[in-house]
Design a protein around this motif. Structure first.
Motif, short mmCIF file in Angstrom:
data_model
loop_
_atom_site.label_atom_id
_atom_site.label_comp_id
_atom_site.label_asym_id
_atom_site.label_seq_id
_atom_site.Cartn_x
_atom_site.Cartn_y
_atom_site.Cartn_z
N ARG A 27 33.44 -12.56 -0.44
CA ARG A 27 33.24 -13.04 0.84
C ARG A 27 32.19 -12.29 2.00
NH1 ARG A 27 38.37 -16.13 3.12
NH2 ARG A 27 36.79 -17.07 4.22
N GLY A 30 28.41 -13.55 5.00
CA GLY A 30 28.03 -13.25 6.35
C GLY A 30 27.28 -11.89 6.49
N CYS A 64 36.97 -11.00 6.17
CA CYS A 64 35.89 -11.85 6.08
C CYS A 64 35.29 -11.85 7.57
CB CYS A 64 36.10 -13.30 5.86
SG CYS A 64 37.40 -14.15 6.87
N ARG A 66 33.16 -12.69 11.03
CA ARG A 66 33.49 -13.29 12.23
C ARG A 66 32.20 -13.87 12.94
NH1 ARG A 66 37.67 -15.05 9.95
NH2 ARG A 66 39.57 -13.71 10.18
N SER A 67 31.90 -14.88 13.40
CA SER A 67 30.80 -15.26 13.82
C SER A 67 30.40 -14.64 15.08
CB SER A 67 30.61 -16.84 14.11
OG SER A 67 30.74 -17.61 12.91
N THR A 83 26.86 -17.37 19.52
CA THR A 83 27.45 -18.49 18.66
C THR A 83 27.76 -19.94 19.22
OG1 THR A 83 29.62 -17.47 19.34
CG2 THR A 83 28.67 -16.42 17.49
N ASN A 108 27.82 -21.48 9.74
CA ASN A 108 29.06 -21.07 9.00
C ASN A 108 29.45 -22.57 8.72
OD1 ASN A 108 31.60 -20.54 8.20
ND2 ASN A 108 32.02 -19.58 10.12
N HIS A 109 29.31 -22.83 7.48
CA HIS A 109 29.94 -24.34 7.31
C HIS A 109 31.09 -24.12 5.98
CE1 HIS A 109 27.39 -23.80 3.43
NE2 HIS A 109 26.69 -22.96 4.32
N GLY A 118 35.06 -20.83 4.56
CA GLY A 118 33.84 -21.24 5.15
C GLY A 118 32.63 -20.36 4.18
N HIS A 119 31.48 -20.55 4.41
CA HIS A 119 30.42 -20.07 3.78
C HIS A 119 29.28 -20.00 4.68
CE1 HIS A 119 27.74 -18.53 0.62
NE2 HIS A 119 26.72 -19.33 0.86
N TYR A 120 28.63 -18.63 4.64
CA TYR A 120 27.33 -18.47 5.66
C TYR A 120 26.23 -18.77 4.83
CZ TYR A 120 30.43 -16.41 9.28
OH TYR A 120 31.53 -16.30 10.18
#
Length: 128
Positions: A27, A30, A64, A66-67, A83, A108-109, A118-120
């Protein structure tokens, strides 16, 4: 990175989580996305240092990105960053506006395989 055309949007996806022989974490998309955007703006940064700056353990103990930490990291490199959370019906409008302004966008979807993870991805272009 592979190019994926989704309707009118082209994003970089399939970002590897193994980068070099010394850095392999699950992961890490990001961190990889942020390093690529920083590189685009002339900032040379280390992937491991970026990962350590933007990752945090979730309630289940999974580390993972974080935005909000990604934005803070970009700001620490003297770039402007925000963000945003968009409602589904306004997301396209926001992405089109960002693209037309020439802004770098990391999305981030949700993964198709999992509604939890999620995935960046990096927005490459949007065509009319």
């Amino acid at each position: 990175m592979a190019e994926l055309v989704n309707h009118k949007m082209s994003i970089a996806t399939g970002i590897a989580t193994t980068v070099g022989p010394q850095f392999s974490v699950p992961r890490a998309c990001g961190a990889v996305a942020l390093v690529e955007v920083l590189k685009h703006w002339g900032v040379d940064t280390d992937l491991r240092a970026t990962w350590n700056c933007i990752s945090w353990d979730d309630p289940f103990g999974t580390r993972c990105a974080r935005s909000y930490l990604m934005a803070r990291c970009a700001i620490s490199h003297e770039l402007d960053a925000i963000t945003l959370k968009c409602r589904k019906e306004r997301a396209w409008e926001a992405l089109i506006r960002c693209s037309r302004l020439g802004l770098s966008v990391i999305i981030n979807h949700q993964s198709r395989a999992s509604r939890v993870e999620g995935h960046y991805s990096i927005l490459k272009s949007i065509s009319d």
